[in-house]
Design a protein around this motif. Sequence first.
Motif, PDB file in Angstrom:
ATOM      1  N   SER A   1      21.465  76.869  23.331  1.00 14.29           N
ATOM      2  CA  SER A   1      21.934  75.951  22.296  1.00 14.29           C
ATOM      3  C   SER A   1      21.509  76.388  20.900  1.00 14.29           C
ATOM      4  O   SER A   1      21.962  75.800  19.913  1.00 14.29           O
ATOM      5  CB  SER A   1      21.381  74.547  22.572  1.00 14.29           C
ATOM      6  N   LYS A   2      20.637  77.411  20.816  1.00 12.95           N
ATOM      7  CA  LYS A   2      20.078  77.924  19.560  1.00 12.95           C
ATOM      8  C   LYS A   2      19.116  76.948  18.905  1.00 12.95           C
ATOM      9  O   LYS A   2      18.720  77.151  17.748  1.00 12.95           O
ATOM     10  CB  LYS A   2      21.187  78.304  18.576  1.00 12.95           C
ATOM     11  N   ILE A   3      18.721  75.893  19.614  1.00 11.35           N
ATOM     12  CA  ILE A   3      17.769  74.936  19.061  1.00 11.35           C
ATOM     13  C   ILE A   3      16.412  75.588  18.825  1.00 11.35           C
ATOM     14  O   ILE A   3      15.653  75.172  17.942  1.00 11.35           O
ATOM     15  CB  ILE A   3      17.634  73.711  19.999  1.00 11.35           C
ATOM     16  N   ASP A   4      16.106  76.633  19.593  1.00  9.10           N
ATOM     17  CA  ASP A   4      14.815  77.309  19.411  1.00  9.10           C
ATOM     18  C   ASP A   4      14.670  77.919  18.016  1.00  9.10           C
ATOM     19  O   ASP A   4      13.560  78.195  17.560  1.00  9.10           O
ATOM     20  CB  ASP A   4      14.616  78.381  20.478  1.00  9.10           C
ATOM     21  N   GLU A   5      15.794  78.111  17.301  1.00  6.47           N
ATOM     22  CA  GLU A   5      15.761  78.716  15.976  1.00  6.47           C
ATOM     23  C   GLU A   5      15.467  77.705  14.867  1.00  6.47           C
ATOM     24  O   GLU A   5      15.153  78.091  13.736  1.00  6.47           O
ATOM     25  CB  GLU A   5      17.111  79.386  15.675  1.00  6.47           C
ATOM     26  N   LEU A   6      15.566  76.409  15.145  1.00  3.09           N
ATOM     27  CA  LEU A   6      15.455  75.395  14.092  1.00  3.09           C
ATOM     28  C   LEU A   6      14.142  75.423  13.310  1.00  3.09           C
ATOM     29  O   LEU A   6      14.147  75.151  12.105  1.00  3.09           O
ATOM     30  CB  LEU A   6      15.674  74.002  14.692  1.00  3.09           C
ATOM     31  N   PRO A   7      12.989  75.743  13.930  1.00  2.06           N
ATOM     32  CA  PRO A   7      11.754  75.806  13.137  1.00  2.06           C
ATOM     33  C   PRO A   7      11.795  76.835  12.000  1.00  2.06           C
ATOM     34  O   PRO A   7      10.970  76.778  11.081  1.00  2.06           O
ATOM     35  CB  PRO A   7      10.689  76.174  14.185  1.00  2.06           C
ATOM     36  N   GLN A   8      12.754  77.749  12.046  1.00  2.00           N
ATOM     37  CA  GLN A   8      12.882  78.711  10.955  1.00  2.00           C
ATOM     38  C   GLN A   8      13.305  78.044   9.651  1.00  2.00           C
ATOM     39  O   GLN A   8      13.239  78.656   8.577  1.00  2.00           O
ATOM     40  CB  GLN A   8      13.869  79.809  11.333  1.00  2.00           C
TER      41      GLN A   8
ATOM     42  N   VAL B   1      29.768  78.851  17.583  1.00  3.03           N
ATOM     43  CA  VAL B   1      28.954  79.532  18.590  1.00  3.03           C
ATOM     44  C   VAL B   1      27.966  78.564  19.230  1.00  3.03           C
ATOM     45  O   VAL B   1      27.803  78.524  20.453  1.00  3.03           O
ATOM     46  CB  VAL B   1      28.208  80.723  17.958  1.00  3.03           C
ATOM     47  N   VAL B   2      27.297  77.752  18.404  1.00  2.00           N
ATOM     48  CA  VAL B   2      26.310  76.802  18.915  1.00  2.00           C
ATOM     49  C   VAL B   2      26.963  75.808  19.870  1.00  2.00           C
ATOM     50  O   VAL B   2      26.439  75.516  20.951  1.00  2.00           O
ATOM     51  CB  VAL B   2      25.621  76.050  17.752  1.00  2.00           C
ATOM     52  N   LEU B   3      28.108  75.265  19.470  1.00  2.00           N
ATOM     53  CA  LEU B   3      28.794  74.295  20.313  1.00  2.00           C
ATOM     54  C   LEU B   3      29.265  74.927  21.623  1.00  2.00           C
ATOM     55  O   LEU B   3      29.153  74.328  22.691  1.00  2.00           O
ATOM     56  CB  LEU B   3      29.982  73.714  19.559  1.00  2.00           C
ATOM     57  N   THR B   4      29.773  76.152  21.541  1.00  2.00           N
ATOM     58  CA  THR B   4      30.264  76.840  22.731  1.00  2.00           C
ATOM     59  C   THR B   4      29.146  77.168  23.701  1.00  2.00           C
ATOM     60  O   THR B   4      29.235  76.893  24.906  1.00  2.00           O
ATOM     61  CB  THR B   4      30.988  78.132  22.337  1.00  2.00           C
ATOM     62  N   LEU B   5      28.040  77.730  23.177  1.00  2.00           N
ATOM     63  CA  LEU B   5      26.924  78.099  24.048  1.00  2.00           C
ATOM     64  C   LEU B   5      26.202  76.874  24.567  1.00  2.00           C
ATOM     65  O   LEU B   5      25.664  76.897  25.676  1.00  2.00           O
ATOM     66  CB  LEU B   5      25.952  79.011  23.280  1.00  2.00           C
ATOM     67  N   GLY B   6      26.172  75.794  23.771  1.00  2.00           N
ATOM     68  CA  GLY B   6      25.523  74.573  24.229  1.00  2.00           C
ATOM     69  C   GLY B   6      26.230  74.006  25.441  1.00  2.00           C
ATOM     70  O   GLY B   6      25.602  73.566  26.403  1.00  2.00           O
TER      71      GLY B   6
ATOM     72  N   LEU C   1      27.612  88.147  15.953  1.00  2.00           N
ATOM     73  CA  LEU C   1      28.149  89.214  16.798  1.00  2.00           C
ATOM     74  C   LEU C   1      27.309  89.380  18.055  1.00  2.00           C
ATOM     75  O   LEU C   1      27.826  89.446  19.172  1.00  2.00           O
ATOM     76  CB  LEU C   1      28.184  90.531  16.027  1.00  2.00           C
ATOM     77  N   TYR C   2      25.999  89.436  17.900  1.00  2.00           N
ATOM     78  CA  TYR C   2      25.100  89.642  19.028  1.00  2.00           C
ATOM     79  C   TYR C   2      25.181  88.478  20.009  1.00  2.00           C
ATOM     80  O   TYR C   2      25.246  88.660  21.216  1.00  2.00           O
ATOM     81  CB  TYR C   2      23.674  89.794  18.510  1.00  2.00           C
ATOM     82  N   THR C   3      25.226  87.270  19.496  1.00  2.00           N
ATOM     83  CA  THR C   3      25.241  86.091  20.347  1.00  2.00           C
ATOM     84  C   THR C   3      26.514  86.006  21.173  1.00  2.00           C
ATOM     85  O   THR C   3      26.482  85.701  22.362  1.00  2.00           O
ATOM     86  CB  THR C   3      25.114  84.814  19.494  1.00  2.00           C
ATOM     87  N   THR C   4      27.639  86.308  20.557  1.00  2.00           N
ATOM     88  CA  THR C   4      28.913  86.048  21.210  1.00  2.00           C
ATOM     89  C   THR C   4      29.424  87.178  22.091  1.00  2.00           C
ATOM     90  O   THR C   4      30.176  86.947  23.038  1.00  2.00           O
ATOM     91  CB  THR C   4      29.997  85.748  20.159  1.00  2.00           C
TER      92      THR C   4
END
Length: 202
Positions: free
Chosen positions: A88-95, A194-199, A141-144
């Motif tokens: 979900s990319k939530i791990d990136e939010l503390p950045q 990307v976030v919505l799709t991977l989530g 690019l890397y994520t998708t």
Amino acid sequence: MLRRSCDIVVSAALLVILSPLLLVVALLVRLESKGPAFFNQTRVGRNGVPFRMHKFRTMSVETGSGPVTLGGRRDSRLTRVGAFLRDSKIDELPQLLNVLKGEMTLIGPRAETPNFVEHFTARQREVLRVKPGLTGPGQILYTTTQAAQLETVDDPNRHYIEKILPEKLEWDLEYIRTQSLRNDLAIIGRTLLVVLTLGRRG
């Protein structure tokens, strides 16, 4: 100056708005496995200056320290909560804290670890002229399209350095060359997609 002002306003607002979510995630990380909720890792920032990038911890603390080693979605070091946070990319939010402190910006090249930056060519090191971003073209690019490749190769680090990293850096260099508000808005839109799709996939 305008970009920095935007970084401060947006990152501060998001930290306030998302604070309930951040607290819940931190609690879930702590409940599933022993260790801190956050993971702070050395990354290379603007002009090659190292900084500590903040993320939610997604792996067990028993993985230890040392040079960064990559793994795919099936990495045995991942916790169950961590796998969801990555998807979900939530791990990136503390950045957002790094953005607020001025170490990162909202949109820019990905901040890599020192052991990957040492493989940059002179031309590729041009990405270090700007602040790294919370999101950017190379990260999308890397994520998708390429992250899954790491699950199918014998040496994920080598594959990343030789195959994936050069392509990511080309996208980031092109972003720096053609940077504009229109491009930034397009990247934000693609990031949300990307976030919505991977989530949903996770």
